[in-house]
Design a protein around this motif. Structure first.
Motif, PDB file in Angstrom:
ATOM      1  N   VAL A   1       0.845  -1.207   0.000  1.00  9.79           N
ATOM      2  CA  VAL A   1       0.000   0.000   0.000  1.00  9.79           C
ATOM      3  C   VAL A   1       0.873   1.245   0.000  1.00  9.79           C
ATOM      4  N   ILE A   2       1.919   1.249   0.813  1.00 11.94           N
ATOM      5  CA  ILE A   2       2.809   2.416   0.868  1.00 11.94           C
ATOM      6  C   ILE A   2       3.533   2.607  -0.464  1.00 11.94           C
ATOM      7  N   GLU A   3       4.057   1.530  -1.030  1.00 16.44           N
ATOM      8  CA  GLU A   3       4.778   1.636  -2.297  1.00 16.44           C
ATOM      9  C   GLU A   3       3.864   2.042  -3.447  1.00 16.44           C
ATOM     10  N   THR A   4       2.609   1.624  -3.402  1.00 16.24           N
ATOM     11  CA  THR A   4       1.656   2.040  -4.440  1.00 16.24           C
ATOM     12  C   THR A   4       1.429   3.543  -4.374  1.00 16.24           C
ATOM     13  N   GLY A   5       1.336   4.089  -3.166  1.00 15.08           N
ATOM     14  CA  GLY A   5       1.202   5.545  -3.022  1.00 15.08           C
ATOM     15  C   GLY A   5       2.403   6.275  -3.591  1.00 15.08           C
ATOM     16  N   VAL A   6       3.598   5.752  -3.334  1.00 12.58           N
ATOM     17  CA  VAL A   6       4.829   6.354  -3.875  1.00 12.58           C
ATOM     18  C   VAL A   6       4.809   6.274  -5.404  1.00 12.58           C
ATOM     19  N   PHE A   7       4.391   5.145  -5.932  1.00 10.85           N
ATOM     20  CA  PHE A   7       4.325   4.953  -7.385  1.00 10.85           C
ATOM     21  C   PHE A   7       3.345   5.929  -8.022  1.00 10.85           C
ATOM     22  N   LEU A   8       2.173   6.060  -7.438  1.00 10.63           N
ATOM     23  CA  LEU A   8       1.186   7.000  -7.979  1.00 10.63           C
ATOM     24  C   LEU A   8       1.694   8.437  -7.920  1.00 10.63           C
ATOM     25  N   THR A   9       2.410   8.768  -6.867  1.00 11.25           N
ATOM     26  CA  THR A   9       2.977  10.113  -6.757  1.00 11.25           C
ATOM     27  C   THR A   9       3.985  10.350  -7.873  1.00 11.25           C
ATOM     28  N   ARG A  10       4.849   9.352  -8.119  1.00 14.02           N
ATOM     29  CA  ARG A  10       5.824   9.495  -9.213  1.00 14.02           C
ATOM     30  C   ARG A  10       5.115   9.643 -10.565  1.00 14.02           C
ATOM     31  N   LEU A  11       4.068   8.840 -10.768  1.00 15.87           N
ATOM     32  CA  LEU A  11       3.327   8.952 -12.028  1.00 15.87           C
ATOM     33  C   LEU A  11       2.717  10.344 -12.184  1.00 15.87           C
ATOM     34  N   SER A  12       2.171  10.871 -11.108  1.00 17.17           N
ATOM     35  CA  SER A  12       1.500  12.169 -11.176  1.00 17.17           C
ATOM     36  C   SER A  12       2.462  13.307 -11.482  1.00 17.17           C
ATOM     37  N   ARG A  13       3.754  13.100 -11.242  1.00 11.71           N
ATOM     38  CA  ARG A  13       4.755  14.163 -11.439  1.00 11.71           C
ATOM     39  C   ARG A  13       5.623  13.948 -12.673  1.00 11.71           C
ATOM     40  N   ASP A  14       5.450  12.840 -13.354  1.00  8.60           N
ATOM     41  CA  ASP A  14       6.294  12.500 -14.511  1.00  8.60           C
ATOM     42  C   ASP A  14       5.786  13.223 -15.755  1.00  8.60           C
ATOM     43  N   VAL A  15       6.487  14.291 -16.135  1.00 17.48           N
ATOM     44  CA  VAL A  15       6.043  15.101 -17.273  1.00 17.48           C
ATOM     45  C   VAL A  15       6.213  14.390 -18.609  1.00 17.48           C
ATOM     46  N   SER A  16       6.928  13.262 -18.627  1.00 17.26           N
ATOM     47  CA  SER A  16       7.063  12.516 -19.878  1.00 17.26           C
ATOM     48  C   SER A  16       5.807  11.695 -20.178  1.00 17.26           C
ATOM     49  N   LEU A  17       4.919  11.554 -19.185  1.00 15.43           N
ATOM     50  CA  LEU A  17       3.679  10.809 -19.380  1.00 15.43           C
ATOM     51  C   LEU A  17       2.591  11.730 -19.909  1.00 15.43           C
ATOM     52  N   PRO A  18       1.601  11.173 -20.603  1.00 13.14           N
ATOM     53  CA  PRO A  18       0.483  11.993 -21.079  1.00 13.14           C
ATOM     54  C   PRO A  18      -0.256  12.652 -19.901  1.00 13.14           C
ATOM     55  N   GLN A  19      -0.805  13.820 -20.154  1.00 10.44           N
ATOM     56  CA  GLN A  19      -1.510  14.575 -19.119  1.00 10.44           C
ATOM     57  C   GLN A  19      -2.640  13.765 -18.481  1.00 10.44           C
ATOM     58  N   HIS A  20      -3.401  13.011 -19.279  1.00 13.74           N
ATOM     59  CA  HIS A  20      -4.524  12.252 -18.716  1.00 13.74           C
ATOM     60  C   HIS A  20      -4.047  11.172 -17.731  1.00 13.74           C
ATOM     61  N   VAL A  21      -2.863  10.614 -17.950  1.00 19.47           N
ATOM     62  CA  VAL A  21      -2.315   9.617 -17.022  1.00 19.47           C
ATOM     63  C   VAL A  21      -1.938  10.297 -15.712  1.00 19.47           C
ATOM     64  N   ARG A  22      -1.281  11.450 -15.800  1.00 20.61           N
ATOM     65  CA  ARG A  22      -0.895  12.185 -14.586  1.00 20.61           C
ATOM     66  C   ARG A  22      -2.131  12.643 -13.806  1.00 20.61           C
ATOM     67  N   GLU A  23      -3.148  13.078 -14.515  1.00 22.72           N
ATOM     68  CA  GLU A  23      -4.375  13.520 -13.838  1.00 22.72           C
ATOM     69  C   GLU A  23      -5.080  12.355 -13.146  1.00 22.72           C
ATOM     70  N   GLN A  24      -5.096  11.193 -13.795  1.00 26.96           N
ATOM     71  CA  GLN A  24      -5.713  10.017 -13.175  1.00 26.96           C
ATOM     72  C   GLN A  24      -4.951   9.622 -11.908  1.00 26.96           C
TER      73      GLN A  24
ATOM     74  N   GLU B   1       1.463   7.351   3.874  1.00 24.03           N
ATOM     75  CA  GLU B   1       2.278   6.388   4.615  1.00 24.03           C
ATOM     76  C   GLU B   1       2.028   6.531   6.113  1.00 24.03           C
ATOM     77  N   GLN B   2       1.895   7.768   6.573  1.00 24.47           N
ATOM     78  CA  GLN B   2       1.649   8.004   7.995  1.00 24.47           C
ATOM     79  C   GLN B   2       0.306   7.417   8.425  1.00 24.47           C
ATOM     80  N   ALA B   3      -0.719   7.540   7.588  1.00 25.46           N
ATOM     81  CA  ALA B   3      -2.039   7.005   7.924  1.00 25.46           C
ATOM     82  C   ALA B   3      -2.002   5.471   7.982  1.00 25.46           C
ATOM     83  N   VAL B   4      -1.267   4.859   7.068  1.00 23.38           N
ATOM     84  CA  VAL B   4      -1.156   3.398   7.058  1.00 23.38           C
ATOM     85  C   VAL B   4      -0.442   2.920   8.314  1.00 23.38           C
TER      86      VAL B   4
END
Length: 105
Positions: A11-34, A45-48
Motif C-alpha cells: 500500500v505504501i509503495e503504491t502511493g509512492v508509485f502514484l505520486t511518481r506517475l502524477s509528477r512524470d512530465v514525460s507521461l500523457p496529461q490524462h495519465v498524470r491527472e488520473q 504512509e503516515q495514515a497506514v
C-alpha cells in the motif's frame, strides 16, 4: 492472503508509485491527472502506519481480555479473532516472524 507486512509495504509503495506517475512530465496529461485523482483519497504512509499502530494496540488489549467470552460484549469477543490489516513496523523489509515470498522472475 497476503501477510500483514507485505500488504502494508504494498500500500505504501503504491502511493509512492502514484505520486511518481502524477509528477512524470514525460507521461500523457490524462495519465498524470488520473494518478492525482487516485491519490486524492489514497492513504498516506503516515495514515497506514497509524492504522497499524492502532491494530497493534487492539491486539495487545485483546490479549488482556478475560478468557470467558460470556462476560464480554459480543463485539469484544471477536477481537482476538481479527487479523490485522496493516502493521506498525517502521522497518517493513525485515518482517519479524515470516519471511516474504520470493519474487517470481
Amino acid at each position: 492472503m497476503t501477510a500483514v507486512y507485505g500488504r502494508t509495504r504494498s500500500v505504501i509503495e503504491t502511493g509512492v508509485f502514484l505520486t511518481r506517475l502524477s509528477r512524470d512530465v514525460s507521461l500523457p496529461q490524462h495519465v498524470r491527472e488520473q494518478a492525482k485523482r487516485l491519490l486524492r483519497h489514497y492513504p498516506t504512509e503516515q495514515a497506514v502506519r497509524l492504522a497499524g499502530q492502532c491494530e497493534a494496540i487492539r491486539r495487545d488489549e485483546s490479549l488482556r481480555l478475560p478468557l470467558s467470552s460470556g462476560t464480554l460484549h459480543p463485539i469484544l469477543a471477536t477481537w482476538p479473532l481479527l487479523d490485522p490489516f496493516f502493521c506498525d513496523s517502521m522497518d517493513l523489509d525485515t518482517p519479524k516472524s515470516i519471511a516474504p515470498p520470493a519474487l517470481a522472475t
